[in-house]
Scaffold this motif. Structure first.
Motif, PDB file in Angstrom:
ATOM      1  N   PHE A 145      -6.099  56.736   0.342  1.00 31.37           N
ATOM      2  CA  PHE A 145      -5.798  54.971   0.217  1.00 31.37           C
ATOM      3  C   PHE A 145      -6.549  54.278  -1.547  1.00 31.37           C
ATOM      4  O   PHE A 145      -7.364  55.035  -2.495  1.00 31.37           O
ATOM      5  CB  PHE A 145      -7.830  54.282   1.046  1.00 31.37           C
ATOM      6  CG  PHE A 145      -7.159  55.023   2.365  1.00 31.37           C
ATOM      7  CD1 PHE A 145      -6.488  53.649   2.809  1.00 31.37           C
ATOM      8  CD2 PHE A 145      -7.634  55.428   2.460  1.00 31.37           C
ATOM      9  CE1 PHE A 145      -5.722  53.838   4.237  1.00 31.37           C
ATOM     10  CE2 PHE A 145      -7.164  55.853   4.173  1.00 31.37           C
ATOM     11  CZ  PHE A 145      -6.588  55.334   4.842  1.00 31.37           C
ATOM     12  N   GLN A 146      -5.634  53.389  -2.229  1.00 34.92           N
ATOM     13  CA  GLN A 146      -6.320  52.708  -3.047  1.00 34.92           C
ATOM     14  C   GLN A 146      -6.449  51.368  -3.179  1.00 34.92           C
ATOM     15  O   GLN A 146      -5.629  50.738  -2.332  1.00 34.92           O
ATOM     16  CB  GLN A 146      -4.718  52.402  -4.215  1.00 34.92           C
ATOM     17  CG  GLN A 146      -4.663  53.880  -4.916  1.00 34.92           C
ATOM     18  CD  GLN A 146      -3.098  54.179  -6.016  1.00 34.92           C
ATOM     19  OE1 GLN A 146      -2.456  53.143  -5.706  1.00 34.92           O
ATOM     20  NE2 GLN A 146      -3.678  55.279  -6.739  1.00 34.92           N
ATOM     21  N   THR A 148      -6.679  49.104   0.219  1.00 35.53           N
ATOM     22  CA  THR A 148      -6.377  48.889   1.402  1.00 35.53           C
ATOM     23  C   THR A 148      -5.569  49.509   1.334  1.00 35.53           C
ATOM     24  O   THR A 148      -4.634  49.802   2.826  1.00 35.53           O
ATOM     25  CB  THR A 148      -6.822  47.933   2.007  1.00 35.53           C
ATOM     26  OG1 THR A 148      -5.872  46.727   1.200  1.00 35.53           O
ATOM     27  CG2 THR A 148      -8.028  46.935   2.259  1.00 35.53           C
ATOM     28  N   LYS A 149      -4.500  50.445   0.153  1.00 31.89           N
ATOM     29  CA  LYS A 149      -3.209  50.376   0.461  1.00 31.89           C
ATOM     30  C   LYS A 149      -3.163  51.780   0.635  1.00 31.89           C
ATOM     31  O   LYS A 149      -3.726  52.638  -0.470  1.00 31.89           O
ATOM     32  CB  LYS A 149      -2.674  49.781  -1.097  1.00 31.89           C
ATOM     33  CG  LYS A 149      -2.788  48.258  -1.260  1.00 31.89           C
ATOM     34  CD  LYS A 149      -2.116  47.821  -2.612  1.00 31.89           C
ATOM     35  CE  LYS A 149      -1.148  46.466  -2.638  1.00 31.89           C
ATOM     36  NZ  LYS A 149      -0.850  45.888  -3.972  1.00 31.89           N
ATOM     37  N   ASN A 152       3.008  55.588  -1.066  1.00 33.15           N
ATOM     38  CA  ASN A 152       4.167  55.895   0.156  1.00 33.15           C
ATOM     39  C   ASN A 152       4.289  57.047   0.097  1.00 33.15           C
ATOM     40  O   ASN A 152       5.360  57.869   0.856  1.00 33.15           O
ATOM     41  CB  ASN A 152       4.782  55.070  -1.046  1.00 33.15           C
ATOM     42  CG  ASN A 152       5.764  53.154  -0.599  1.00 33.15           C
ATOM     43  OD1 ASN A 152       4.610  52.904   0.235  1.00 33.15           O
ATOM     44  ND2 ASN A 152       6.198  52.969  -1.447  1.00 33.15           N
ATOM     45  N   ASP A 184       3.247  48.642   8.516  1.00 35.37           N
ATOM     46  CA  ASP A 184       2.253  49.727   8.969  1.00 35.37           C
ATOM     47  C   ASP A 184       3.038  50.070   9.916  1.00 35.37           C
ATOM     48  O   ASP A 184       2.864  51.667  10.098  1.00 35.37           O
ATOM     49  CB  ASP A 184       0.947  49.223   8.587  1.00 35.37           C
ATOM     50  CG  ASP A 184       0.763  48.942   7.063  1.00 35.37           C
ATOM     51  OD1 ASP A 184       1.276  49.516   6.049  1.00 35.37           O
ATOM     52  OD2 ASP A 184      -0.124  48.244   7.249  1.00 35.37           O
TER      53      ASP A 184
END
Length: 221
Positions: A145-146, A148-149, A152, A184
């Protein structure tokens, strides 16, 4: 010791740092435990450790204990590594891949990851690492994760195929994902549907700690 006791009443931040990759990183005493948090989510220990421990229980502690090699993509503070060693008694080799060297320095300072003899930390991009490695693994844990992302590439066919290639027969994948919206959710459904066509057993453990969905994949042959 005083800070630890007071943390049962309110969180006590003991360290903070700006990271180029992880943005804001904090080490905090919370409910008697040290945790690492990013700006909007728990990065290591705390709720994240509970999430991944649940996934490992689903695979089976006894099964994991007999394994020889584990690959962890996304080390952060190393909470899942601590679970493997302290709770499961795993004695095989652990390879941890982490792109953010600053996070690894924090993990070594506060959680003593560099004192674990069976652990090798590789500072690299997970995508690049899985392309280069010639090793195969009994268990692959994906926890990237970065804040909360999620990048891809984690859901691209090429990456998934490569991960499956690196998995030994009867091996398992534990994939921690975050679902914040319907896009998501559809992304995860698409991923799960691709495995139903192959030589794999797949199941999801939805809404762990509200936003997390664990995907557990077992290679049959």
């Amino acid at each position: 010791m005083l800070k630890r006791l007071l943390s049962y009443l309110y969180p006590i931040k003991i360290y903070s740092q700006k990271s180029d990759l992880s943005k804001s990183v904090e080490v905090t005493w919370a409910n008697g435990d040290l945790v690492i948090d990013s700006l909007n989510t728990n990065y290591s220990y705390g709720s994240l450790q509970r999430i991944l421990k649940l996934g490992l229980k689903n695979i089976g502690f006894a099964k994991i204990k007999k394994m020889e090699s584990v690959l962890v993509l996304g080390v952060a503070g190393g909470s899942v590594i601590k679970t493997l060693i302290d709770d499961i008694g795993f004695s095989g080799k652990i390879t941890g891949v982490e792109i953010d060297s600053e996070i690894v320095e924090i993990a070594n300072r506060y959680f003593k990851l560099d004192k674990i003899p069976q652990l090798e930390i590789v500072i690299d991009d997970a995508f690049e690492f899985v392309l280069k490695t010639k090793d195969k693994y009994d268990l692959i844990i994906i926890d990237i994760f970065q804040d909360t992302k999620m990048p891809n590439f984690l859901f691209e066919t090429f990456f998934i195929d490569r991960i499956c290639f690196l998995l030994k027969s009867k091996g398992s994948i534990l994939f921690n994902t975050m679902i914040l919206n319907e896009a998501d959710n559809l992304r995860n459904q698409k991923l799960i549907s691709t495995f139903r066509k192959g030589n794999f057993l797949i199941k999801s453990i939805p809404r762990v700690e509200k936003h997390n969905e664990l995907i557990v994949i077992e290679k049959l042959l």
